[in-house]
Design an enzyme around this catalytic site. Structure first.
Site, mmCIF file in Angstrom:
data_model
loop_
_atom_site.group_PDB
_atom_site.id
_atom_site.type_symbol
_atom_site.label_atom_id
_atom_site.label_comp_id
_atom_site.label_asym_id
_atom_site.label_seq_id
_atom_site.Cartn_x
_atom_site.Cartn_y
_atom_site.Cartn_z
ATOM 1 N N ASP A 182 1.654 6.007 5.761
ATOM 2 C CA ASP A 182 0.443 5.063 5.289
ATOM 3 C C ASP A 182 1.155 4.360 3.742
ATOM 4 O O ASP A 182 0.537 3.971 3.384
ATOM 5 C CB ASP A 182 -0.706 6.050 5.002
ATOM 6 C CG ASP A 182 -2.011 5.049 5.166
ATOM 7 O OD1 ASP A 182 -1.697 3.861 5.722
ATOM 8 O OD2 ASP A 182 -3.087 5.346 4.575
ATOM 9 N N ARG B 275 -7.665 -0.256 0.781
ATOM 10 C CA ARG B 275 -8.185 -1.667 0.322
ATOM 11 C C ARG B 275 -8.840 -1.231 -0.983
ATOM 12 O O ARG B 275 -8.641 -2.307 -1.860
ATOM 13 C CB ARG B 275 -9.354 -2.193 1.063
ATOM 14 C CG ARG B 275 -10.657 -1.201 1.540
ATOM 15 C CD ARG B 275 -11.667 -1.597 2.433
ATOM 16 N NE ARG B 275 -10.943 -1.067 3.794
ATOM 17 C CZ ARG B 275 -11.744 -1.118 5.036
ATOM 18 N NH1 ARG B 275 -12.872 -1.878 4.761
ATOM 19 N NH2 ARG B 275 -11.069 -0.873 6.082
ATOM 20 N N LYS C 25 0.548 -1.300 0.000
ATOM 21 C CA LYS C 25 -0.027 0.081 -0.085
ATOM 22 C C LYS C 25 0.867 1.414 0.056
ATOM 23 O O LYS C 25 1.671 1.441 0.892
ATOM 24 C CB LYS C 25 -1.043 0.051 1.156
ATOM 25 C CG LYS C 25 -1.764 1.275 1.597
ATOM 26 C CD LYS C 25 -2.595 1.364 2.466
ATOM 27 C CE LYS C 25 -3.271 2.547 3.144
ATOM 28 N NZ LYS C 25 -4.247 2.453 4.238
ATOM 29 N N ASP D 268 -12.246 7.056 3.930
ATOM 30 C CA ASP D 268 -11.170 6.889 4.758
ATOM 31 C C ASP D 268 -10.632 5.381 4.560
ATOM 32 O O ASP D 268 -9.341 4.983 5.162
ATOM 33 C CB ASP D 268 -11.271 7.423 6.289
ATOM 34 C CG ASP D 268 -9.824 7.452 6.960
ATOM 35 O OD1 ASP D 268 -8.552 7.394 6.272
ATOM 36 O OD2 ASP D 268 -10.085 7.447 8.291
ATOM 37 N N LYS E 265 -10.019 12.627 8.754
ATOM 38 C CA LYS E 265 -9.402 12.121 10.198
ATOM 39 C C LYS E 265 -9.483 13.401 11.106
ATOM 40 O O LYS E 265 -9.227 14.439 10.710
ATOM 41 C CB LYS E 265 -8.136 11.477 9.941
ATOM 42 C CG LYS E 265 -7.980 10.236 9.263
ATOM 43 C CD LYS E 265 -6.664 9.769 9.160
ATOM 44 C CE LYS E 265 -6.608 8.287 8.348
ATOM 45 N NZ LYS E 265 -7.278 7.220 9.297
ATOM 46 N N GLU F 271 -9.447 3.895 2.221
ATOM 47 C CA GLU F 271 -8.947 4.018 0.946
ATOM 48 C C GLU F 271 -7.958 2.967 0.542
ATOM 49 O O GLU F 271 -7.926 2.557 -0.773
ATOM 50 C CB GLU F 271 -8.300 5.239 1.066
ATOM 51 C CG GLU F 271 -7.075 5.280 1.095
ATOM 52 C CD GLU F 271 -6.628 5.238 2.808
ATOM 53 O OE1 GLU F 271 -7.551 5.457 3.458
ATOM 54 O OE2 GLU F 271 -5.574 4.926 3.024
ATOM 55 N N ASP G 200 -2.540 10.122 4.155
ATOM 56 C CA ASP G 200 -4.037 9.814 4.364
ATOM 57 C C ASP G 200 -4.621 10.818 5.345
ATOM 58 O O ASP G 200 -4.527 10.585 6.405
ATOM 59 C CB ASP G 200 -3.943 8.283 4.770
ATOM 60 C CG ASP G 200 -5.494 7.761 5.029
ATOM 61 O OD1 ASP G 200 -6.353 8.500 4.478
ATOM 62 O OD2 ASP G 200 -5.760 6.814 5.421
HETATM 63 N N1 BES Z 1 -4.237 4.140 6.991
HETATM 64 C C1 BES Z 1 -5.495 4.093 7.766
HETATM 65 C C2 BES Z 1 -5.283 2.843 8.913
HETATM 66 C C3 BES Z 1 -4.258 3.077 10.054
HETATM 67 C C4 BES Z 1 -4.825 3.523 11.027
HETATM 68 C C5 BES Z 1 -2.728 3.341 10.014
HETATM 69 C C6 BES Z 1 -4.014 4.226 12.166
HETATM 70 C C7 BES Z 1 -2.059 3.312 10.953
HETATM 71 C C8 BES Z 1 -2.674 3.959 11.868
HETATM 72 C C9 BES Z 1 -6.298 3.691 7.009
HETATM 73 O O1 BES Z 1 -6.626 3.859 5.676
HETATM 74 C C10 BES Z 1 -7.896 3.946 7.686
HETATM 75 O O2 BES Z 1 -8.061 4.966 7.573
HETATM 76 N N2 BES Z 1 -8.872 2.934 8.106
HETATM 77 C C11 BES Z 1 -9.947 3.119 8.579
HETATM 78 C C12 BES Z 1 -10.958 2.063 8.172
HETATM 79 C C13 BES Z 1 -12.391 2.705 8.566
HETATM 80 C C14 BES Z 1 -12.678 4.005 7.761
HETATM 81 C C15 BES Z 1 -13.130 1.556 8.138
HETATM 82 C C16 BES Z 1 -9.755 2.925 10.289
HETATM 83 O O3 BES Z 1 -8.879 2.030 10.581
HETATM 84 O O4 BES Z 1 -10.452 3.947 10.886
HETATM 85 ZN ZN ZN Z 2 -4.875 4.763 4.991
HETATM 86 MN MN MN Z 3 -7.629 5.899 5.556
#
Ligand code: BES
Ligand code: ZN
Ligand code: MN
Length: 497
Positions: free
Chosen positions: A289, A352, A266, A348, A278, A350, A271
């Site tokens: 990220d 996947r 990825k 968010d 966020k 993204e 992000d």
């Molecule tokens: N990049 C984030 C995941 C992440 C969170 C990485 C904390 C490192 C530290 C990912 O893109 C994300 O935002 N995931 C969301 C998914 C949700 C919206 C279903 C998450 O984990 O909150």
């Molecule tokens: Zn992310």
């Molecule tokens: Mn995200």
């Protein structure tokens, strides 16, 4: 902008008491004074024995004491590795990293590293050569390229001599492997640490191309137009909110004619969450990220140095996730590379989307297996903390191999179930699938989303959101990026060579 570009390690067939150095690191086991250090003790005016007889140093894990004996070794750092045994691979690597970090902070240009035989437990000399190279690099790494240089120029930390009074050839063989892994690991950290403004997708592509050129790997980079032509609608959907164009990077190392192992990383250069933005608190960490991408690029650095008999493809979908007038909105539906439609309920989620298009693209290689690595969900930290990555997938043998590679590398991963029951979490009212299944089992529904796009090959997914960087300084590493994935992939791949 590379912080430890000049740092290196080498195996020197010398005894600890015969090798002059400004900083001697000695890894010792938990317990009484190790008899193998008698000659060094005699050559250091009895400083080691005095330290042990004072009774306050026992060689416990992470325990250190810095001695200032007279003579050609003005500093001797004893580092405890705990009781030798099953965990010695990790304990000795960590002790080496702690020693290297102390030497770096002490600002000596070089150091020497010796592991008392009593501390090695079941490790072979080859193992020791490998893990010392890995640990030394880990501890020596530091990123200062963005700080104004000090008025008074200090010498860089150049080298650690790994002392091998016996078995130097076997140590060298292991060291060759460990030095290559370490170079990949450090390159990954150098990439991870770069802030979003310094490392947008086009820069990630440039760094991948430079690395590929150094090693003669083939590399293809698709720009916006190329990605449109490929119809990677999921990757494009994330990229459309940013002024930074996306890139899709394909690396190939062909050391054999076998069907390739495909690694997908990825590469979200930053992000923000997009329109599903966020919170501000800690958002700066989202420069990490692209840690999956860094792990893949670092792994190809290792492959270029070792040139094993393997066929490996690396795919990196890269974009910046931003909110703007052109950004995708919750509820938008896009068509992926595979042809499945996706309702984007949360912008968010993204990562996947990027991986989904890369999984679909991977089909053209008719891969032996595909492994993706991604900082995918905050939920993985809730499940496993910062101790283990999550792993899930469709092939038991692949999952087993990744877990045992992670164990050897001390980049452990733990399996989460992809039971059918979880599939419905991603059911969309209007499209084939939606991109978020909500909070319960958040890492598993993300895994299931990817599974919808992993057609026609054994596949596994590593969620490294909790393990790719640290929020706190550690005795063995500074705060920040830790190259997660390079050592794991190296162990995984080299076991198949
Ligand atoms: N990049 C984030 C995941 C992440 C969170 C990485 C904390 C490192 C530290 C990912 O893109 C994300 O935002 N995931 C969301 C998914 C949700 C919206 C279903 C998450 O984990 O909150
Ligand atoms: Zn992310
Ligand atoms: Mn995200």
């Amino acid at each position: 902008m590379r912080s430890v570009m000049t740092f290196d390690t080498q195996v020197v067939p010398a005894a600890a008491d015969a090798h002059p150095t400004p900083f001697l690191i000695v890894v010792v086991p938990e317990g009484p004074f190790p008899p193998s250090l008698s000659a060094l003790d005699a050559a250091s005016g009895g400083a080691l024995a005095r330290c042990y007889s004072a009774g306050d140093f026992r060689g416990k894990k992470d325990e250190t004491v810095l001695l200032y004996p007279e003579g050609p070794r003005p500093r001797i750092l004893l580092v405890g590795a705990g009781v030798p045994g099953e965990g010695s691979r990790t304990a000795v690597r960590r002790a080496a990293a702690i020693g290297a970090k102390r030497a770096r902070i002490t600002e000596v240009p070089t150091a020497a590293l010796f592991v008392a035989p009593e501390a090695r437990g079941p490790l072979s000399p080859t193992d020791v050569g490998q893990i010392l190279a890995e640990g030394a690099g880990q501890g020596a790494w530091y990123f200062a390229a963005m700080k104004r240089p000090p008025e008074e120029k200090k010498p860089a930390f150049e080298r650690i001599d790994i002392l091998a009074p016996a078995d130097a050839e076997a140590m060298r063989e292991g060291h060759r492997r460990g030095a290559a892994v370490s170079a990949g690991h450090l390159l990954a950290r150098d990439l991870q640490v770069l802030p979003g403004n310094h490392c947008p997708p086009r820069k990630i592509a440039k760094m991948a191309e430079e690395m590929a050129k150094r090693h003669g790997h083939s590399v293809t980079v698709l720009d916006q137009a190329g990605i449109e032509k490929e119809k990677m609608g999921a990757l494009l959907a994330i990229a459309q909110g940013s002024v930074e164009e996306p890139r899709f990077i394909a690396l190939e190392y062909k050391g054999s004619d076998a069907p390739p192992i495909v690694l997908i990383g990825k590469g979200v250069s930053f992000d923000t969450g997009g329109i599903s933005i966020k919170p501000a608190q800690g958002m700066e960490d989202m420069k990490y990220d692209m840690s999956g991408a860094a792990a893949v690029i670092g792994t190809f650095e290792m492959l270029g140095r070792l040139r094993p008999a393997l066929h490996v493809v690396g795919l990196i979908p890269s974009a910046e996730n931003m909110p703007s007038g052109s950004a995708i909105k919750p509820g938008d539906v896009v068509t992926s590379h595979l042809g499945k439609t996706i309702e984007i309920v949360n912008t968010d989620a993204e990562g996947r989307l990027l991986i989904a298009d890369a999984l679909s693209y991977a089909r053209r290689y008719q891969p032996a297996c595909v492994v993706d690595i991604a900082t995918l969900t905050g939920a993985i930290t809730i499940a496993l903390g910062h101790t283990a990555a999550g792993v899930m997938g469709t092939d038991a043998a692949l999952l087993r191999d990744l877990q045992s590679a992670g164990q050897r590398a001390n980049e452990r991963c733990w399996e989460l179930p992809l039971w059918d029951d979880y599939r419905d979490l991603n059911k969309s009212d209007i499209a084939d699938v939606k991109n978020s299944g909500g909070r319960p089992a958040g890492s598993i529904s993300a895994g299931w989303f990817l599974r919808e796009f992993a057609e026609g090959f054994p596949w596994a997914h590593l969620d490294v959101a909790g393990t790719a960087y640290t929020e706190r300084e550690d005795a063995a590493s500074p705060k920040g990026p830790n190259g997660m994935g390079v050592r794991l992939f190296s162990e995984f791949l080299l076991a198949r060579a």
